[in-house]
Design a protein around this motif. Sequence first.
Motif, PDB file in Angstrom:
ATOM      1  N   GLY A  52       0.813  -1.212   0.000  1.00  0.00           N
ATOM      2  CA  GLY A  52       0.000   0.000   0.000  1.00  0.00           C
ATOM      3  C   GLY A  52       0.845   1.259   0.000  1.00  0.00           C
ATOM      4  N   GLY A  53       0.173   2.385  -0.153  1.00  0.00           N
ATOM      5  CA  GLY A  53       0.879   3.654  -0.272  1.00  0.00           C
ATOM      6  C   GLY A  53       1.273   4.305   1.027  1.00  0.00           C
ATOM      7  N   ARG A  54       0.979   3.637   2.176  1.00  0.00           N
ATOM      8  CA  ARG A  54       1.287   4.261   3.470  1.00  0.00           C
ATOM      9  C   ARG A  54       2.335   3.483   4.274  1.00  0.00           C
ATOM     10  NH1 ARG A  54      -3.335   3.585   6.240  1.00  0.00           N
ATOM     11  NH2 ARG A  54      -4.333   2.412   4.561  1.00  0.00           N
ATOM     12  N   PHE A  55       3.105   2.630   3.597  1.00  0.00           N
ATOM     13  CA  PHE A  55       4.197   1.925   4.271  1.00  0.00           C
ATOM     14  C   PHE A  55       5.517   2.602   3.915  1.00  0.00           C
ATOM     15  CE2 PHE A  55       7.632  -0.984   4.826  1.00  0.00           C
ATOM     16  CZ  PHE A  55       7.339  -1.621   6.023  1.00  0.00           C
ATOM     17  N   ASP A  86       9.201   9.624 -14.154  1.00  0.00           N
ATOM     18  CA  ASP A  86       8.120  10.203 -13.347  1.00  0.00           C
ATOM     19  C   ASP A  86       8.012   9.501 -11.994  1.00  0.00           C
ATOM     20  OD1 ASP A  86       7.509  11.958 -15.378  1.00  0.00           O
ATOM     21  OD2 ASP A  86       5.806  10.799 -16.142  1.00  0.00           O
ATOM     22  N   LEU A  87       8.172   8.182 -12.006  1.00  0.00           N
ATOM     23  CA  LEU A  87       8.105   7.426 -10.757  1.00  0.00           C
ATOM     24  C   LEU A  87       9.182   7.895  -9.785  1.00  0.00           C
ATOM     25  CD1 LEU A  87       7.193   5.046  -8.943  1.00  0.00           C
ATOM     26  CD2 LEU A  87       8.744   3.582 -10.271  1.00  0.00           C
ATOM     27  N   VAL A  88      10.415   7.977 -10.247  1.00  0.00           N
ATOM     28  CA  VAL A  88      11.523   8.410  -9.395  1.00  0.00           C
ATOM     29  C   VAL A  88      11.246   9.814  -8.845  1.00  0.00           C
ATOM     30  CG1 VAL A  88      13.962   9.062  -9.381  1.00  0.00           C
ATOM     31  CG2 VAL A  88      13.236   6.945 -10.514  1.00  0.00           C
ATOM     32  N   GLU A  89      10.805  10.716  -9.714  1.00  0.00           N
ATOM     33  CA  GLU A  89      10.577  12.095  -9.293  1.00  0.00           C
ATOM     34  C   GLU A  89       9.400  12.211  -8.337  1.00  0.00           C
ATOM     35  OE1 GLU A  89      10.354  14.160 -13.028  1.00  0.00           O
ATOM     36  OE2 GLU A  89      12.415  13.565 -13.543  1.00  0.00           O
ATOM     37  N   ARG A  90       8.383  11.379  -8.518  1.00  0.00           N
ATOM     38  CA  ARG A  90       7.237  11.396  -7.615  1.00  0.00           C
ATOM     39  C   ARG A  90       7.641  10.911  -6.222  1.00  0.00           C
ATOM     40  NH1 ARG A  90       4.282   8.663 -10.614  1.00  0.00           N
ATOM     41  NH2 ARG A  90       4.098   6.637  -9.582  1.00  0.00           N
ATOM     42  N   LEU A  91       8.436   9.847  -6.152  1.00  0.00           N
ATOM     43  CA  LEU A  91       8.906   9.360  -4.855  1.00  0.00           C
ATOM     44  C   LEU A  91       9.719  10.433  -4.132  1.00  0.00           C
ATOM     45  CD1 LEU A  91      10.003   5.726  -5.846  1.00  0.00           C
ATOM     46  CD2 LEU A  91       7.830   6.439  -4.818  1.00  0.00           C
ATOM     47  N   CYS A  92      10.573  11.119  -4.881  1.00  0.00           N
ATOM     48  CA  CYS A  92      11.386  12.179  -4.284  1.00  0.00           C
ATOM     49  C   CYS A  92      10.509  13.342  -3.810  1.00  0.00           C
ATOM     50  CB  CYS A  92      12.420  12.671  -5.290  1.00  0.00           C
ATOM     51  SG  CYS A  92      13.698  11.467  -5.701  1.00  0.00           S
ATOM     52  N   ARG A  93       9.484  13.667  -4.583  1.00  0.00           N
ATOM     53  CA  ARG A  93       8.574  14.750  -4.193  1.00  0.00           C
ATOM     54  C   ARG A  93       7.844  14.407  -2.894  1.00  0.00           C
ATOM     55  NH1 ARG A  93       3.326  15.310  -5.445  1.00  0.00           N
ATOM     56  NH2 ARG A  93       3.408  13.851  -7.203  1.00  0.00           N
ATOM     57  N   HIS A  94       7.422  13.156  -2.757  1.00  0.00           N
ATOM     58  CA  HIS A  94       6.766  12.735  -1.519  1.00  0.00           C
ATOM     59  C   HIS A  94       7.731  12.835  -0.331  1.00  0.00           C
ATOM     60  CE1 HIS A  94       3.207  11.713  -3.576  1.00  0.00           C
ATOM     61  NE2 HIS A  94       3.566  10.532  -4.042  1.00  0.00           N
ATOM     62  N   SER A 118      11.186   5.956   4.370  1.00  0.00           N
ATOM     63  CA  SER A 118      11.636   5.533   3.047  1.00  0.00           C
ATOM     64  C   SER A 118      10.428   5.535   2.118  1.00  0.00           C
ATOM     65  CB  SER A 118      12.243   4.128   3.104  1.00  0.00           C
ATOM     66  OG  SER A 118      13.343   4.085   3.992  1.00  0.00           O
ATOM     67  N   VAL A 119      10.467   6.380   1.109  1.00  0.00           N
ATOM     68  CA  VAL A 119       9.351   6.464   0.160  1.00  0.00           C
ATOM     69  C   VAL A 119       9.718   5.649  -1.069  1.00  0.00           C
ATOM     70  CG1 VAL A 119       7.781   7.984  -1.073  1.00  0.00           C
ATOM     71  CG2 VAL A 119       8.911   8.791   1.010  1.00  0.00           C
ATOM     72  N   SER A 120       9.012   4.550  -1.293  1.00  0.00           N
ATOM     73  CA  SER A 120       9.425   3.619  -2.346  1.00  0.00           C
ATOM     74  C   SER A 120       8.282   3.095  -3.203  1.00  0.00           C
ATOM     75  CB  SER A 120      10.132   2.398  -1.721  1.00  0.00           C
ATOM     76  OG  SER A 120      11.179   2.791  -0.873  1.00  0.00           O
ATOM     77  N   ASN A 121       7.033   3.359  -2.818  1.00  0.00           N
ATOM     78  CA  ASN A 121       5.912   2.665  -3.456  1.00  0.00           C
ATOM     79  C   ASN A 121       5.311   3.471  -4.596  1.00  0.00           C
ATOM     80  OD1 ASN A 121       3.120   1.551  -3.851  1.00  0.00           O
ATOM     81  ND2 ASN A 121       3.818   0.195  -2.219  1.00  0.00           N
ATOM     82  N   TRP A 122       5.128   2.818  -5.729  1.00  0.00           N
ATOM     83  CA  TRP A 122       4.563   3.472  -6.910  1.00  0.00           C
ATOM     84  C   TRP A 122       3.167   4.028  -6.659  1.00  0.00           C
ATOM     85  CZ3 TRP A 122      -0.008   2.034  -9.340  1.00  0.00           C
ATOM     86  CH2 TRP A 122      -0.575   0.838  -8.881  1.00  0.00           C
ATOM     87  N   SER A 123       2.425   3.422  -5.708  1.00  0.00           N
ATOM     88  CA  SER A 123       1.027   3.793  -5.500  1.00  0.00           C
ATOM     89  C   SER A 123       0.835   4.888  -4.463  1.00  0.00           C
ATOM     90  CB  SER A 123       0.207   2.559  -5.111  1.00  0.00           C
ATOM     91  OG  SER A 123       0.582   2.085  -3.828  1.00  0.00           O
ATOM     92  N   THR A 124       1.895   5.338  -3.805  1.00  0.00           N
ATOM     93  CA  THR A 124       1.763   6.391  -2.803  1.00  0.00           C
ATOM     94  C   THR A 124       1.248   7.680  -3.442  1.00  0.00           C
ATOM     95  OG1 THR A 124       3.515   5.482  -1.400  1.00  0.00           O
ATOM     96  CG2 THR A 124       3.005   7.811  -1.121  1.00  0.00           C
TER      97      THR A 124
END
Length: 454
Positions: free
Chosen positions: A71-74, A358-366, A430-436
């Motif tokens: 899930g997006g909250r781990f 986009d995935l990498v940049e989204r994780l970094c933004r979170h 650690s922000v790693s999930n595509w669905s976050t």
Amino acid sequence: MDARERALRQAYDHAVSWLAGLADRPVPARASVDEIVRALGPALPDGPSRPADVVDLLATACEPGLTAFPGGRFYGFVVGGGEPAALAADWLVSAWDQNCVMRAVTPAYAAAEEIAGAWLLDLLQLPGGSSVGFTTGATMANFTCLAAGRDELLRRVGRDVDREGLVGGPGVRVVAGRDRHMAIDLALRYLGLGRPELVEADDQGRIRPEALRRTLAAGPRRPTLVILQAGDIHSGAFDPFPEAIHAAREADAWVHVDGAFGLWAAASPRYAGLTAGCENADSWATDAHKTLNVPYDCGLAIVRDPTALRAAMGLHGAYLIHDALGDPIDKVPELSRRGRAFPVWAALRSFGRSGVADLVERLCRHASAFATGIAEIDGATVLNDVVFTQVCADFGGDARTDRVLARLLADGTTWISGSTWHGRRVMRISVSNWSTTDDDVTRALDAIHRACAA
């Protein structure tokens, strides 16, 4: 076939239900090991059971004991979730049931591995023609790369490890930064090389090139492995590759980069500068089930010199059907293995070049959003420079930080666990999930605020 189809449909229904519930369920598991044992039934039945009933019991009994990793909250460890195409491909891997070790026997797998390997080299900006092996995870990817480096270094001084082994031969020197990941020490132990000589690192965990140069110059002149990292597990920091690799080359060392999650920065134009110069190393290890979000297990061992990797990992047997072009069996330790390249191919095909960026940049933004939100809490301090996907924070001393962490897990909205960094207790995100999503981050920050207020 009817029994098999019913079992598969039962598994499908439970899987879809589990995935659909991730958005709302508490992230930590709700049942203990003992409770799950009782639900599963510890006694082996005397007779057979219907496959569909077995699947139903397994799913029903285990569901309360599952943590919502996908899930997006781990945010407790650097683990991703199964991106949809990769997850579906992984189901096919189990159904196809291929032992993916020889081109002649499993040409479909060999093709997928060949294409996925080339795409990975392109995305990660690593030398074309490098060999890509698909391992269980980053630990075995590091093991595989370091085995290739160890054997090649000894070969250069006249020692044939395959024929003579290590006993009685010249020693191999290993040098690494003080803040390397523990998996490096484990891989070195497996390889009979012992703990590395440690080099001073800065406050973010980056190796100091001048300290590396002094360490290499001061020690004995013998075959040397230098280990660098792309993505410190606490700060997310990247070693200064151009200077560090130049220092290693002065000592004729084999340079290996542990990039379990950080190597993927190279796939983003915005973050590729973090890995600049990394391509000049000799080997690289990363995890596809971290930043790329394919299902477990899937590490990637990448070696510039395919001959060195084949010499370390290759296997010959009279009953095997060897291909002159080489086989998957030549690249990683396991003789029997599942088709790990299929989900990687599926994820890369699904994302495309722009999607991975986009995935990498989204994780970094979170991660940046977490840092900003935590900095607004009275008594909280973000301790690292948030350059990638990691955030470390203190909440006013070790005791209070641990109380906040305990309350956060009891709340259940998110999973964020603690660590010890530079001698102090920290909250490590650690922000790693595509669905976050942005909403997932907001909910987690609200939970952190509640834990602090309590």
